[in-house]
Write an enzyme that holds these catalytic residues in place. Sequence first.
Site, short mmCIF file in Angstrom:
data_model
loop_
_atom_site.label_atom_id
_atom_site.label_comp_id
_atom_site.label_asym_id
_atom_site.label_seq_id
_atom_site.Cartn_x
_atom_site.Cartn_y
_atom_site.Cartn_z
N SER A 18 -13.99 -24.86 25.53
CA SER A 18 -14.97 -24.41 26.52
C SER A 18 -15.32 -22.95 26.28
O SER A 18 -14.47 -22.06 26.40
CB SER A 18 -14.42 -24.58 27.94
N HIS A 43 -17.84 -27.22 24.20
CA HIS A 43 -18.11 -27.49 25.61
C HIS A 43 -18.85 -26.30 26.23
O HIS A 43 -18.37 -25.17 26.19
CB HIS A 43 -16.79 -27.74 26.33
N ASP A 45 -20.50 -24.88 29.63
CA ASP A 45 -20.51 -25.03 31.09
C ASP A 45 -21.74 -24.36 31.69
O ASP A 45 -21.86 -23.14 31.66
CB ASP A 45 -19.24 -24.41 31.67
N MET A 47 -23.69 -23.49 34.95
CA MET A 47 -23.51 -23.36 36.41
C MET A 47 -24.73 -22.64 36.99
O MET A 47 -25.23 -21.69 36.40
CB MET A 47 -22.25 -22.57 36.71
N HIS A 76 -22.03 -29.47 29.94
CA HIS A 76 -21.52 -29.87 31.26
C HIS A 76 -22.34 -29.18 32.33
O HIS A 76 -22.20 -27.99 32.56
CB HIS A 76 -20.03 -29.49 31.34
N MET A 78 -23.15 -28.15 35.88
CA MET A 78 -22.66 -28.00 37.25
C MET A 78 -23.80 -27.41 38.03
O MET A 78 -23.79 -26.24 38.43
CB MET A 78 -21.41 -27.10 37.27
N MET A 147 -12.70 -34.27 36.08
CA MET A 147 -12.40 -32.85 36.36
C MET A 147 -10.96 -32.73 36.83
O MET A 147 -10.57 -33.36 37.81
CB MET A 147 -13.34 -32.30 37.43
N GLY A 152 -16.20 -24.73 38.56
CA GLY A 152 -16.71 -23.41 38.92
C GLY A 152 -16.12 -22.26 38.11
O GLY A 152 -16.82 -21.31 37.81
N GLY A 154 -13.10 -21.00 34.91
CA GLY A 154 -12.07 -21.29 33.91
C GLY A 154 -10.73 -20.73 34.37
O GLY A 154 -10.65 -20.01 35.38
N GLY A 155 -9.69 -21.07 33.65
CA GLY A 155 -8.38 -20.47 33.88
C GLY A 155 -7.63 -20.96 35.11
O GLY A 155 -6.68 -20.32 35.55
N ASP A 185 -11.27 -31.99 31.85
CA ASP A 185 -11.72 -30.60 31.84
C ASP A 185 -11.03 -29.81 32.95
O ASP A 185 -11.18 -30.13 34.13
CB ASP A 185 -13.25 -30.60 32.04
N GLY A 187 -7.66 -26.70 32.89
CA GLY A 187 -6.22 -26.53 32.74
C GLY A 187 -5.59 -27.38 31.65
O GLY A 187 -4.40 -27.66 31.69
N GLY A 207 -10.52 -24.40 27.47
CA GLY A 207 -11.07 -23.05 27.41
C GLY A 207 -9.99 -22.05 27.08
O GLY A 207 -9.78 -21.66 25.93
C1 DX5 Z 1 -14.68 -25.36 35.00
C2 DX5 Z 1 -15.28 -25.69 33.66
C3 DX5 Z 1 -14.31 -25.77 32.55
C4 DX5 Z 1 -13.52 -24.52 32.26
C5 DX5 Z 1 -12.19 -24.93 31.72
O1 DX5 Z 1 -15.64 -25.52 35.99
O2 DX5 Z 1 -15.94 -26.94 33.73
O3 DX5 Z 1 -14.93 -26.26 31.36
O4 DX5 Z 1 -14.13 -23.65 31.36
O5 DX5 Z 1 -11.42 -23.80 31.50
P1 DX5 Z 1 -9.87 -23.86 31.26
O6 DX5 Z 1 -9.63 -24.71 30.05
O7 DX5 Z 1 -9.52 -22.43 31.05
O8 DX5 Z 1 -9.24 -24.45 32.50
ZN ZN Z 2 -16.67 -27.91 31.88
#
Ligand code: DX5
Ligand code: ZN
Length: 235
Positions: A18, A43, A45, A47, A76, A78, A147, A152, A154-155, A185, A187, A207
């Site tokens: 990601s 990937h 994202d 938003m 993806h 959102m 999900m 929303g 990462g991390g 997607d 964690g 990510g």
């Molecule tokens: C969250 C995103 C993910 C995110 C994942 O809304 O859809 O793609 O970047 O990040 P990690 O892998 O750090 O959880």
């Molecule tokens: Zn995503």
Amino acid sequence: MQHDIRNFSKEKILVSPSLLAADFSSLAAEVRRVEEAGCELLHLDIMDGHFVPNLTMGPALIGALRKHSNLLFDVHFMITDPMRYIEPFVKAGADHITFHIEADGDPVKTIEAIHAAGCTAGITLKPGTPAAALEKVLPLVEMVLVMTVEPGFGGQSFRADQLPKAKEIYEMLRKIGSPALIEADGGVAEATAPGLAEAGVSVLVAGTSVFRHPAGAPAAIAELRKAERFLPGHA
Ligand code: DX5
Ligand code: ZN
């Protein structure tokens, strides 16, 4: 579209880093770094600050990166109004578009529009949405994204409570004879990948665990691929 997700085997772990976790001050180099490390997808994202409380990237950015990468662009959405953005993202170089079942519009029409634009289509759902909400659209999609965090940011920490839902979706797809891939997607890392694979998830979005791995992206991807032996189809 330069790539087709339907050509990938379900018996292999596919890694989709990601970009949200990349160094945004040098994106082309970051994409090159994970591509050279051997991932299959990228990937992206998207938003809109409305469907989720964050803003990320638009079609111009995807178009700029397209010139630097041969990876399958796994987009993806959102966003509240997916219909409105299919065309600009396909023109920019998306190969696959996943949108949320909770978004506005008729999901069947949205899938048809993604296909008509020349992409494969995916459906996804928030952690609080049950698998049954996807029933009508499952026969129409090429991928289902589970999900494992609230969309929303990462991390975030992996939500193991989503594993039974992944398994349920795997069974629903099997029952209707769908060849769709299942992706997860949020964690996703070495420790959480085996449980996902066991549930039938073969496409891993990662990510933080790929872009920020202290030993580098090749080591990160190798760690994720170790989960392959847990996949249901694995010999
Ligand atoms: C969250 C995103 C993910 C995110 C994942 O809304 O859809 O793609 O970047 O990040 P990690 O892998 O750090 O959880
Ligand atoms: Zn995503």
